[in-house]
Motif scaffolding. Structure first.
Motif, PDB file in Angstrom:
ATOM      1  N   ALA A  97     -39.872  -9.885   2.864  1.00  0.00           N
ATOM      2  CA  ALA A  97     -41.009  -9.123   2.343  1.00  0.00           C
ATOM      3  C   ALA A  97     -41.957  -8.831   3.490  1.00  0.00           C
ATOM      4  CB  ALA A  97     -41.733  -9.897   1.244  1.00  0.00           C
ATOM      5  N   GLY A  98     -42.588  -7.673   3.442  1.00  0.00           N
ATOM      6  CA  GLY A  98     -43.545  -7.324   4.480  1.00  0.00           C
ATOM      7  C   GLY A  98     -44.105  -5.935   4.267  1.00  0.00           C
ATOM      8  N   PRO A  99     -45.133  -5.577   5.007  1.00  0.00           N
ATOM      9  CA  PRO A  99     -45.712  -4.234   4.899  1.00  0.00           C
ATOM     10  C   PRO A  99     -44.675  -3.177   5.290  1.00  0.00           C
ATOM     11  CG  PRO A  99     -47.166  -5.721   6.100  1.00  0.00           C
ATOM     12  CD  PRO A  99     -45.866  -6.420   5.972  1.00  0.00           C
ATOM     13  N   GLY A 100     -44.500  -2.189   4.430  1.00  0.00           N
ATOM     14  CA  GLY A 100     -43.520  -1.146   4.693  1.00  0.00           C
ATOM     15  C   GLY A 100     -44.137   0.094   5.325  1.00  0.00           C
ATOM     16  N   ASN A 136     -43.360  -5.508  10.169  1.00  0.00           N
ATOM     17  CA  ASN A 136     -43.165  -4.324   9.326  1.00  0.00           C
ATOM     18  C   ASN A 136     -41.696  -4.202   8.915  1.00  0.00           C
ATOM     19  OD1 ASN A 136     -45.559  -1.987  10.855  1.00  0.00           O
ATOM     20  ND2 ASN A 136     -45.833  -3.491   9.241  1.00  0.00           N
ATOM     21  N   ILE A 137     -41.482  -3.555   7.780  1.00  0.00           N
ATOM     22  CA  ILE A 137     -40.141  -3.163   7.354  1.00  0.00           C
ATOM     23  C   ILE A 137     -40.118  -1.642   7.337  1.00  0.00           C
ATOM     24  CG2 ILE A 137     -38.423  -3.248   5.514  1.00  0.00           C
ATOM     25  CD1 ILE A 137     -39.618  -5.970   4.716  1.00  0.00           C
ATOM     26  N   MET A 240     -34.872  -8.496  -1.881  1.00  0.00           N
ATOM     27  CA  MET A 240     -34.290  -9.738  -2.360  1.00  0.00           C
ATOM     28  C   MET A 240     -32.767  -9.656  -2.392  1.00  0.00           C
ATOM     29  SD  MET A 240     -36.783 -11.836  -2.779  1.00  0.00           S
ATOM     30  CE  MET A 240     -37.572 -11.063  -1.359  1.00  0.00           C
ATOM     31  N   VAL A 241     -32.153 -10.005  -1.262  1.00  0.00           N
ATOM     32  CA  VAL A 241     -30.699 -10.003  -1.149  1.00  0.00           C
ATOM     33  C   VAL A 241     -30.148 -11.246  -1.843  1.00  0.00           C
ATOM     34  CG1 VAL A 241     -30.667 -11.238   1.056  1.00  0.00           C
ATOM     35  CG2 VAL A 241     -28.769  -9.714   0.478  1.00  0.00           C
ATOM     36  N   PHE A 285     -43.098 -15.970  -7.952  1.00  0.00           N
ATOM     37  CA  PHE A 285     -42.878 -14.911  -6.963  1.00  0.00           C
ATOM     38  C   PHE A 285     -44.002 -13.889  -7.005  1.00  0.00           C
ATOM     39  CE2 PHE A 285     -40.634 -10.886  -5.725  1.00  0.00           C
ATOM     40  CZ  PHE A 285     -40.540 -11.216  -4.383  1.00  0.00           C
ATOM     41  N   ILE A 286     -44.475 -13.576  -8.203  1.00  0.00           N
ATOM     42  CA  ILE A 286     -45.568 -12.608  -8.334  1.00  0.00           C
ATOM     43  C   ILE A 286     -46.848 -13.189  -7.746  1.00  0.00           C
ATOM     44  CG2 ILE A 286     -46.924 -11.235  -9.949  1.00  0.00           C
ATOM     45  CD1 ILE A 286     -43.985 -10.414  -9.547  1.00  0.00           C
ATOM     46  N   LYS A 287     -47.066 -14.476  -7.927  1.00  0.00           N
ATOM     47  CA  LYS A 287     -48.238 -15.103  -7.329  1.00  0.00           C
ATOM     48  C   LYS A 287     -48.184 -14.992  -5.807  1.00  0.00           C
ATOM     49  CE  LYS A 287     -48.399 -18.476 -11.095  1.00  0.00           C
ATOM     50  NZ  LYS A 287     -48.283 -19.894 -11.463  1.00  0.00           N
ATOM     51  N   ILE A 288     -47.000 -15.245  -5.264  1.00  0.00           N
ATOM     52  CA  ILE A 288     -46.844 -15.150  -3.815  1.00  0.00           C
ATOM     53  C   ILE A 288     -47.104 -13.724  -3.349  1.00  0.00           C
ATOM     54  CG2 ILE A 288     -45.161 -15.308  -1.936  1.00  0.00           C
ATOM     55  CD1 ILE A 288     -43.845 -17.603  -3.532  1.00  0.00           C
ATOM     56  N   LEU A 289     -46.573 -12.742  -4.084  1.00  0.00           N
ATOM     57  CA  LEU A 289     -46.791 -11.342  -3.717  1.00  0.00           C
ATOM     58  C   LEU A 289     -48.268 -11.001  -3.710  1.00  0.00           C
ATOM     59  CD1 LEU A 289     -44.021  -9.281  -5.556  1.00  0.00           C
ATOM     60  CD2 LEU A 289     -44.067 -10.098  -3.208  1.00  0.00           C
TER      61      LEU A 289
END
Length: 298
Positions: A97-100, A136-137, A240-241, A285-289
């Motif tokens: 996960a990261g800024p795209g 970045n992604i 999420m692979v 996961f949503i909390k982490i996001l």
């Protein structure tokens, strides 16, 4: 800052919500799923779809195919100059996960189906939006994703030629030049995605861009969808692979969440729009996001 983080977590914990700005960047897995022509193709065999003898409804399928089918992630172990790198199951969670950011080369790809993203394209993007940052992604938008359900057109196979299904000599689609790939390595990005079947352009024989990126433990994502819906920057990518131990890659569910989460973007009902992601607040996961968003965009 701490107040905003706590507020965000509390909001997530209190209610189930739909984030109206979430976009699904994943093609569905079905009879139209694209895999590399020489690879085992995706299949799903229905083994049960009926009531059991006890009157309970039961469904199950057996699925099979290459790890590199449909919207999928190329793990760093997949293709490189020397053995090594992370497998699909080894990639650290914080790198998924990261800024795209999105670099749009669609107009140049209209003129040249074999176009490769250049260093100049990357520098032109940076002159408008600022230098690409570590973590970045990157998404390379060619606009070829709209042809995904037309296999021959998506692969760029010349019309009128009677080619075998597994032909790889007549592939024509855009990709990323080795020089541009090296820029991404220098910028220390986490991942690079593209809306074509390969990071390298269709006529590549040495897959140099793969080797440069994956050799630096930068994963690739191929056959990404809906890139036309994304802005140039200002969104969070989540890739999420499947956690395949020893995997050279695997199917990946990719979503982009636009802008900062705001209370006016959180609603109780599902409005049914395609591409919007319904998520529930008790999901960690949503909390982490939410925390990730606030830390990166506020």
């Amino acid at each position: 800052m701490l107040t905003y983080v706590i507020l965000s977590i509390c909001l997530c914990s209190a209610v189930g919500f739909q984030m109206k700005s979430a976009i699904d960047l994943t093609h569905p897995f079905n009879e139209n799923t694209i895999a590399w022509p020489a690879n085992t193709q995706f299949s799903a065999t229905q083994i049960m779809k009926d009531y059991t003898e006890t009157g309970i409804w039961y469904e199950e399928r057996v699925i099979s195919g290459s790890e590199h089918s449909g919207t999928h992630l190329d793990a760093p172990v997949h293709l490189r100059d020397e053995e090594g790198g992370w497998s699909a199951g080894d990639i650290p969670l914080n790198r998924l996960a990261g800024p795209g950011i999105k670099i749009d080369i669609s107009e140049k790809c209209l003129e040249n189906i074999d176009y490769e993203l250049t260093v100049e394209d990357v520098e032109a993007w940076e002159s408008k939006h600022g230098q690409i940052q570590e973590g970045n992604i990157v998404i390379v938008h060619t606009d070829r994703g709209k042809f995904y359900t037309d296999r021959d057109r998506y692969l760029g196979r010349p019309a009128g030629m009677d080619l075998p299904f597994n032909d790889t000599k007549h592939l024509h689609f855009p990709g990323i030049s080795p020089a541009a790939a090296q820029v991404f390595v220098d910028r220390k990005v986490y991942g690079v995605a593209i809306d074509t079947p390969s990071l390298d352009y269709g006529q590549s024989r040495d897959f140099k861009s793969h080797r440069i990126l994956l050799g630096a433990n930068i994963y690739g994502i191929e056959n990404i969808a809906n890139t036309d819906k994304l802005p140039a920057k200002g969104f969070l990518m989540n890739c999420m692979v499947q956690k395949l131990e020893g995997g050279s890659g695997g199917p990946v569910r990719v979503i982009a969440i636009l802008d900062k989460p705001r209370t006016d973007q959180l609603v109780q009902e599902d409005d049914g729009n395609t591409g919007l992601s319904s998520v529930y607040g008790n999901n960690i996961f949503i909390k982490i996001l939410s925390v990730f968003f606030l830390c990166n965009f506020i």
